[in-house]
Design an enzyme around this catalytic site. Structure first.
Site, PDB file in Angstrom:
ATOM      1  CG  HIS A   1      -1.911  -1.007   1.372  1.00  0.00           C
ATOM      2  ND1 HIS A   1      -2.044  -1.800   2.500  1.00  0.00           N
ATOM      3  CD2 HIS A   1      -2.889  -1.400   0.524  1.00  0.00           C
ATOM      4  CE1 HIS A   1      -3.064  -2.628   2.333  1.00  0.00           C
ATOM      5  NE2 HIS A   1      -3.594  -2.419   1.141  1.00  0.00           N
TER       6      HIS A   1
ATOM      7  CE  LYS B   1     -13.214  -6.864   4.508  1.00  0.00           C
ATOM      8  NZ  LYS B   1     -12.689  -6.220   3.306  1.00  0.00           N
TER       9      LYS B   1
ATOM     10  NE  ARG C   1      -2.801  -7.486  -4.473  1.00  0.00           N
ATOM     11  CZ  ARG C   1      -3.567  -7.859  -3.469  1.00  0.00           C
ATOM     12  NH1 ARG C   1      -3.036  -8.031  -2.279  1.00  0.00           N
ATOM     13  NH2 ARG C   1      -4.844  -8.090  -3.637  1.00  0.00           N
TER      14      ARG C   1
ATOM     15  CB  SER D   1      -4.213  -6.491   4.880  1.00  0.00           C
ATOM     16  OG  SER D   1      -3.929  -5.244   4.322  1.00  0.00           O
TER      17      SER D   1
HETATM   18  O1  PNS Z   1      -9.012  -2.712   0.388  1.00  0.00           O
HETATM   19  P1  PNS Z   1     -10.314  -3.191  -0.185  1.00  0.00           P
HETATM   20  O2  PNS Z   1     -11.132  -3.885   0.884  1.00  0.00           O
HETATM   21  O3  PNS Z   1     -10.137  -4.014  -1.428  1.00  0.00           O
HETATM   22  O4  PNS Z   1     -11.144  -1.843  -0.620  1.00  0.00           O
HETATM   23  C1  PNS Z   1     -12.446  -1.923  -1.151  1.00  0.00           C
HETATM   24  C2  PNS Z   1     -13.122  -0.543  -1.174  1.00  0.00           C
HETATM   25  C3  PNS Z   1     -13.095   0.117   0.180  1.00  0.00           C
HETATM   26  C4  PNS Z   1     -12.425   0.353  -2.172  1.00  0.00           C
HETATM   27  C5  PNS Z   1     -14.604  -0.761  -1.653  1.00  0.00           C
HETATM   28  O5  PNS Z   1     -15.178  -1.788  -0.928  1.00  0.00           O
HETATM   29  C6  PNS Z   1     -15.479   0.479  -1.508  1.00  0.00           C
HETATM   30  O6  PNS Z   1     -15.252   1.480  -2.148  1.00  0.00           O
HETATM   31  N1  PNS Z   1     -16.501   0.405  -0.640  1.00  0.00           N
HETATM   32  C7  PNS Z   1     -17.393   1.508  -0.347  1.00  0.00           C
HETATM   33  C8  PNS Z   1     -18.809   1.216  -0.817  1.00  0.00           C
HETATM   34  C9  PNS Z   1     -18.992   1.555  -2.276  1.00  0.00           C
HETATM   35  O7  PNS Z   1     -18.765   2.652  -2.728  1.00  0.00           O
HETATM   36  N2  PNS Z   1     -19.438   0.560  -3.079  1.00  0.00           N
HETATM   37  C10 PNS Z   1     -19.772   0.796  -4.475  1.00  0.00           C
HETATM   38  C11 PNS Z   1     -18.772   0.203  -5.415  1.00  0.00           C
HETATM   39  S1  PNS Z   1     -19.067  -1.534  -5.575  1.00  0.00           S
END
Ligand code: PNS
Length: 165
Positions: A20, A44, A93, A131
């Site tokens: 990150h 979560k 990645r 992570s």
């Molecule tokens: O590190 P991650 O868990 O892969 O990040 C995922 C993240 C936080 C970018 C994604 O889950 C997110 O943006 N969630 C907020 C809800 C949202 O906007 N959802 C609509 C798009 S599917």
């Protein structure tokens, strides 16, 4: 007229890893301001609280003066609008990330056509770093010191003392 270009790098960051940090460094070099934003997701179960994740990220990114750390609930695109940013940064990645990332980007495009998702390819050193993998390896007594910043390593040892080797 000059104007500031702001990007947002969202994620769970539970906890932040060297992968990150690498993406944040690359993005910070491209934009005037970068906000690393941690999703607050009550559904979560996270290992670290949002405050802990924020503290670890602030520590790990303190060498980047144009980067700030924040958190958000709800839709990512709403957070971007609030921040007056139109750029979402995500790290890629392996090819296996692509399907999920593509779906996320498409959803966000549908929700907010003015917002662009940009992908930064990680360094080969971090291709398999996540992570989740860090926590798994640590839980089984493996070495993670090279994978996370010192503040995260210290907190992993405090959080799971019985696994500390
Ligand atoms: O590190 P991650 O868990 O892969 O990040 C995922 C993240 C936080 C970018 C994604 O889950 C997110 O943006 N969630 C907020 C809800 C949202 O906007 N959802 C609509 C798009 S599917």
């Amino acid at each position: 007229m000059s104007h500031t270009i702001k990007a947002v790098y969202p994620g769970s960051f539970d906890p932040i890893t060297n992968g990150h940090i690498y993406i944040a460094e690359r993005a910070a070099g491209l934009f005037d301001e970068l906000t690393v934003s941690i999703l607050i997701n009550p559904e979560k179960r996270a290992t670290f609280s949002v405050d802990e994740r924020k503290t670890m990220a602030i520590e790990a990114l303190s060498h980047l003066p144009n980067v700030k750390v924040d958190s958000f609930t709800g839709l990512l695109v709403d957070f971007l609008r609030q921040e007056r940013s139109r750029i979402i940064i995500r790290g890629l990645r392996a090819l296996s990330d692509f399907e999920y990332e593509f779906q996320l980007a498409q959803m966000n495009r549908q929700l907010a056509p003015e917002i662009e998702t940009l992908f930064i390819v990680t360094d080969a050193r971090y291709s398999y770093l996540s992570s989740h993998a860090v926590k798994d390896i640590f839980n089984f007594g493996g070495p993670v010191q090279e994978m996370v910043p010192p503040g995260v390593y210290r907190r992993l040892r405090e959080r799971f003392p019985r696994f500390d080797k």
